[in-house]
Design a protein around this motif. Structure first.
Motif, mmCIF file in Angstrom:
data_model
loop_
_atom_site.group_PDB
_atom_site.id
_atom_site.type_symbol
_atom_site.label_atom_id
_atom_site.label_comp_id
_atom_site.label_asym_id
_atom_site.label_seq_id
_atom_site.Cartn_x
_atom_site.Cartn_y
_atom_site.Cartn_z
ATOM 1 N N SER A 80 0.810 -1.146 -0.036
ATOM 2 C CA SER A 80 -0.055 0.150 0.185
ATOM 3 C C SER A 80 0.794 1.240 -0.017
ATOM 4 O O SER A 80 2.196 1.102 0.275
ATOM 5 N N PRO A 81 0.424 2.502 -0.166
ATOM 6 C CA PRO A 81 1.245 3.558 0.013
ATOM 7 C C PRO A 81 2.285 3.696 1.242
ATOM 8 O O PRO A 81 3.215 4.404 0.989
ATOM 9 N N THR A 82 1.643 3.198 2.170
ATOM 10 C CA THR A 82 2.694 3.367 3.478
ATOM 11 C C THR A 82 2.964 2.234 3.999
ATOM 12 O O THR A 82 3.567 2.199 5.203
ATOM 13 N N VAL A 83 2.826 1.114 3.571
ATOM 14 C CA VAL A 83 3.397 -0.280 3.953
ATOM 15 C C VAL A 83 4.211 -1.142 2.757
ATOM 16 O O VAL A 83 3.778 -1.079 1.667
ATOM 17 N N TRP A 84 5.398 -1.431 3.455
ATOM 18 C CA TRP A 84 6.456 -2.181 2.716
ATOM 19 C C TRP A 84 6.392 -3.521 3.275
ATOM 20 O O TRP A 84 6.698 -3.629 4.443
ATOM 21 N N ARG A 85 6.541 -4.487 2.428
ATOM 22 C CA ARG A 85 6.712 -5.999 3.144
ATOM 23 C C ARG A 85 8.161 -6.313 2.626
ATOM 24 O O ARG A 85 8.495 -6.563 1.658
ATOM 25 N N PHE A 86 8.762 -6.935 3.645
ATOM 26 C CA PHE A 86 10.196 -7.632 3.396
ATOM 27 C C PHE A 86 10.007 -8.752 3.757
ATOM 28 O O PHE A 86 9.702 -9.378 4.652
ATOM 29 N N PHE A 107 13.093 -6.043 16.911
ATOM 30 C CA PHE A 107 14.017 -5.549 17.881
ATOM 31 C C PHE A 107 15.201 -4.631 17.424
ATOM 32 O O PHE A 107 15.040 -3.512 18.476
ATOM 33 N N SER A 108 15.625 -4.863 16.449
ATOM 34 C CA SER A 108 16.624 -3.787 15.912
ATOM 35 C C SER A 108 16.018 -2.636 15.622
ATOM 36 O O SER A 108 16.895 -1.525 15.672
ATOM 37 N N ILE A 109 14.793 -2.485 15.075
ATOM 38 C CA ILE A 109 14.317 -1.235 14.545
ATOM 39 C C ILE A 109 14.007 -0.511 15.660
ATOM 40 O O ILE A 109 14.189 0.704 15.707
ATOM 41 N N ALA A 110 13.325 -1.259 16.703
ATOM 42 C CA ALA A 110 12.838 -0.387 17.916
ATOM 43 C C ALA A 110 14.071 -0.068 18.687
ATOM 44 O O ALA A 110 14.125 1.002 19.376
ATOM 45 N N ARG A 111 15.254 -0.894 18.743
ATOM 46 C CA ARG A 111 16.381 -0.341 19.354
ATOM 47 C C ARG A 111 17.111 0.930 18.734
ATOM 48 O O ARG A 111 17.676 1.973 19.591
ATOM 49 N N ALA A 112 17.230 0.651 17.469
ATOM 50 C CA ALA A 112 17.634 2.136 16.793
ATOM 51 C C ALA A 112 16.810 3.225 16.929
ATOM 52 O O ALA A 112 17.346 4.481 16.603
ATOM 53 N N SER A 113 15.363 3.077 17.259
ATOM 54 C CA SER A 113 14.525 4.176 17.493
ATOM 55 C C SER A 113 14.568 4.630 18.942
ATOM 56 O O SER A 113 13.917 5.608 19.138
ATOM 57 N N ASP A 125 10.606 8.090 10.274
ATOM 58 C CA ASP A 125 9.485 8.261 9.228
ATOM 59 C C ASP A 125 8.517 6.787 9.460
ATOM 60 O O ASP A 125 7.673 6.723 8.830
ATOM 61 N N ILE A 126 9.165 6.053 10.202
ATOM 62 C CA ILE A 126 8.322 4.774 10.725
ATOM 63 C C ILE A 126 7.385 4.784 11.352
ATOM 64 O O ILE A 126 7.490 5.397 12.574
ATOM 65 N N LYS A 142 4.670 6.506 8.346
ATOM 66 C CA LYS A 142 3.667 7.570 8.619
ATOM 67 C C LYS A 142 2.952 8.165 7.744
ATOM 68 O O LYS A 142 1.831 8.843 7.592
ATOM 69 N N ALA A 143 3.520 8.308 6.202
ATOM 70 C CA ALA A 143 3.177 8.829 5.132
ATOM 71 C C ALA A 143 3.783 8.057 4.227
ATOM 72 O O ALA A 143 4.778 7.204 4.167
ATOM 73 N N PRO A 144 3.501 8.087 2.725
ATOM 74 C CA PRO A 144 4.326 7.419 1.876
ATOM 75 C C PRO A 144 5.638 7.787 1.809
ATOM 76 O O PRO A 144 5.876 9.007 1.985
ATOM 77 N N PHE A 145 6.510 6.774 1.720
ATOM 78 C CA PHE A 145 7.915 7.161 1.864
ATOM 79 C C PHE A 145 8.577 6.076 0.755
ATOM 80 O O PHE A 145 9.180 5.103 1.202
ATOM 81 N N PRO A 146 8.694 6.458 -0.595
ATOM 82 C CA PRO A 146 9.185 5.604 -1.303
ATOM 83 C C PRO A 146 10.715 5.412 -1.394
ATOM 84 O O PRO A 146 11.335 4.386 -1.689
ATOM 85 N N ILE A 147 11.412 6.069 -0.453
ATOM 86 C CA ILE A 147 12.915 5.831 -0.471
ATOM 87 C C ILE A 147 13.226 5.054 0.875
ATOM 88 O O ILE A 147 14.329 4.867 1.059
ATOM 89 N N LEU A 148 12.127 4.276 1.482
ATOM 90 C CA LEU A 148 12.582 3.414 2.502
ATOM 91 C C LEU A 148 13.557 2.360 2.555
ATOM 92 O O LEU A 148 14.316 2.457 3.316
ATOM 93 N N PRO A 149 13.563 1.657 1.379
ATOM 94 C CA PRO A 149 14.690 0.629 1.099
ATOM 95 C C PRO A 149 15.836 1.205 1.484
ATOM 96 O O PRO A 149 17.142 0.562 2.104
#
Length: 525
Positions: A80-86, A107-113, A125-126, A142-149
């Motif tokens: 979706s515009p705001t959801v990326w699946r890895f 865990f790592s994303i939470a730790r880095a945040s 932006d997550i 939080k909004a469309p974020f095309p450069i997330l990867p």
């Protein structure tokens, strides 16, 4: 030479003596500084990320040509515009044998945040990270974020189990001097394991025999030694005590190339050097001006800008190994527009008049913080700036110091005037807007905007740029944001520096414009 200098020199000599006994499949690297920690979330600095990036890995990484490629994620897509699946790579193990799963990503994303992390500009932006199954995660923005990867390419994944068992669930906080097991030990999934860590002396790595991917080079061991003294570093390369040095002092390039034992690899680096000023406090911490802050006045900021002889610095300090800049980005960064990359003229008399108009006809005193072992000729650049500013009556009290004390200080914003370098990890103009130029908040925006420059219009544009998918519209907004920042004199841009690595004739490696040095591509002939 004082006691600390004597001790440091003795430690380097001991480390170099040890390196001299290295085996044929060992590469010995001498760098002007050390990685300050093995914690991959503790300092958003390219040298530290380069070193720890051989032990830890992100979901998405860069190849030799800086293209995005799969790492711990085998694929990704927007659902979706705001959801990326890895989709996560199966069969991967951390160095202690623990399987890599979606729990480690969450865990790592939470730790880095979290508190103490220096990587929050990568995560601000997550909105949420969700586990779909053991090897699938969704990241909602939080909004469309095309450069997330691209945003995730330096966010390294740690083992949740190891971190919990070793009381390292929070990052090492460099601002407060807080350490934990992750400072000195490491447990990643990368192509090399940490074997031994002696801060500021030597760090040793060994090839990971259970690595999931291909290691192109033949190197088994890497010995990394900080050698702060330029002459000592060059001598170590020419004598064969080390195989690679970084950086090569600009004055020694020709000598190394002519010596026949090593060569200098040179190229443009995606790093811009600039000066920042405290524009938030009502009174500067380190100045003789009391009751007000001179840097809140654009005329003062512009006076400083126009008093700096950037061409003189390029010629005499950098010896041509730098390109003067008017922006905090340049060629090679997505969104860069050469039409606005035009410096204000160097004009001492104009600068004096601006200072006088601002109420400082005789100038003033201000403290300046600068590292002496991080960027190319960093302390010499600061000395040149101080000398330039003296011509307009500004007395700069320069404090140049090792990055081990410099970074914690400026990251606490315990500074009035400072030098910093920045390489946009996403190779996109948004990175600098988000990390350096945006108004500071508690979520990671403006985390390296250490002087607290703030323009609500730039913030508004930065948010729109993050979610805009039409490249023409996006570039137009990037141009507008950087134009506003330039007109505000939000920072004082200096130059883009050049890469210079000294490499022995027995070693093959690759040099990337982001100054990362992956051990996996190194070979000994």
């Amino acid at each position: 030479m004082n006691f600390k200098q004597t001790l440091s020199a003795a430690l380097v000599a001991t480390a170099l003596a040890t390196l001299g006994t290295a085996s044929a499949q060992t590469v010995r690297i001498g760098n002007q500084g050390d990685a300050l920690s093995m914690d991959p979330h503790s300092l958003n600095e390219s040298l530290q990320l380069s070193v720890t990036g051989n032990v830890y890995e992100p979901l998405v990484t860069r190849d030799k040509d800086l293209n995005l490629i799969p790492a711990l994620a085998t694929g990704w897509k927007q659902t979706s515009p705001t959801v990326w699946r890895f989709e996560l790579r199966k069969g991967v193990q951390f160095h202690d044998g623990t399987p890599f799963t979606a729990d480690d990503v969450l865990f790592s994303i939470a730790r880095a945040s979290g508190d103490g992390s220096d990587m929050r500009t990568y995560t601000n932006d997550i909105k949420e990270v969700r586990k779909i199954d053991s090897h699938t995660v969704e990241i909602e923005t939080k909004a469309p974020f095309p450069i997330l990867p691209a945003q995730l390419s330096f966010l390294y994944i740690m083992s949740k189990k190891w971190s919990e068992e070793n009381q390292a669930t929070r990052p090492v906080d460099r601002r407060k001097g807080v350490e934990n097991a992750a400072s000195f030990r490491a447990n990643g999934t990368g192509p090399f394991r940490l074997r031994e860590r002696q801060p500021n002396v030597k760090t040793s790595f060994v090839r990971n025999g259970n690595y999931w991917g291909k290691i192109e080079g033949n190197v088994v061991n890497v010995e990394y030694t900080p050698i702060g003294n330029d002459a000592t570093r060059v001598a170590a390369l020419l004598s064969g005590q080390v195989d690679v040095i970084e950086p090569v002092p600009v004055q020694d390039v020709a000598r190394i190339n002519a010596g026949g034992k090593a060569k200098v690899m040179q190229g443009p680096e995606l790093r811009w050097i600039f000066l920042g000023m405290d524009q938030k406090r009502d009174e500067l911490l380190y100045s003789n001006v009391k009751g007000k802050n001179p840097f809140k006045d654009k005329r003062v900021r512009q006076a400083f800008y126009q008093a700096i002889d950037i061409n003189g610095i390029q010629k005499n300090v950098m010896r041509g190994a730098a390109t003067p800049a008017a922006l905090l980005i340049g060629p090679g960064v997505s969104g860069y527009d050469a039409s606005i990359d035009k410096r204000l003229p160097y004009d001492v008399e104009a600068a004096k008049k601006l200072l006088a108009d601002a109420g400082y006809p005789n100038g003033f005193e201000v403290g300046m913080n600068c590292p002496n072992d991080r960027y190319v000729n960093d302390s010499n650049v600061c000395q040149a700036v101080a000398s330039n500013l003296a011509r307009i009556g500004v007395k700069v009290n320069l404090q140049a110091e090792t990055k081990g004390t410099y970074f914690p200080k400026i990251l606490r914003r315990d500074t009035s005037f400072y030098l910093l370098g920045w390489s946009p990890s996403t190779y996109d103009a948004h990175n600098v807007l988000n990390a350096i130029i945006r108004c500071v908040d508690d979520k990671g925006a403006g985390q390296f905007n250490l002087g607290s420059y703030c323009n609500p219009k730039v913030d508004e544009l930065t948010l729109k740029i993050a979610s805009e998918t039409d490249q023409a519209k996006r570039n137009a907004m990037i141009k507008e944001a950087y134009t506003i920042h330039s007109e505000d004199i939000g920072h004082l841009p200096l130059h883009q520096q050049a890469l210079a690595w000294g490499v022995g004739n027995n070693v093959q490696l690759i040099q990337r414009a982001d100054n990362q040095m992956p051990f996996r591509y190194m070979s000994v002939k």
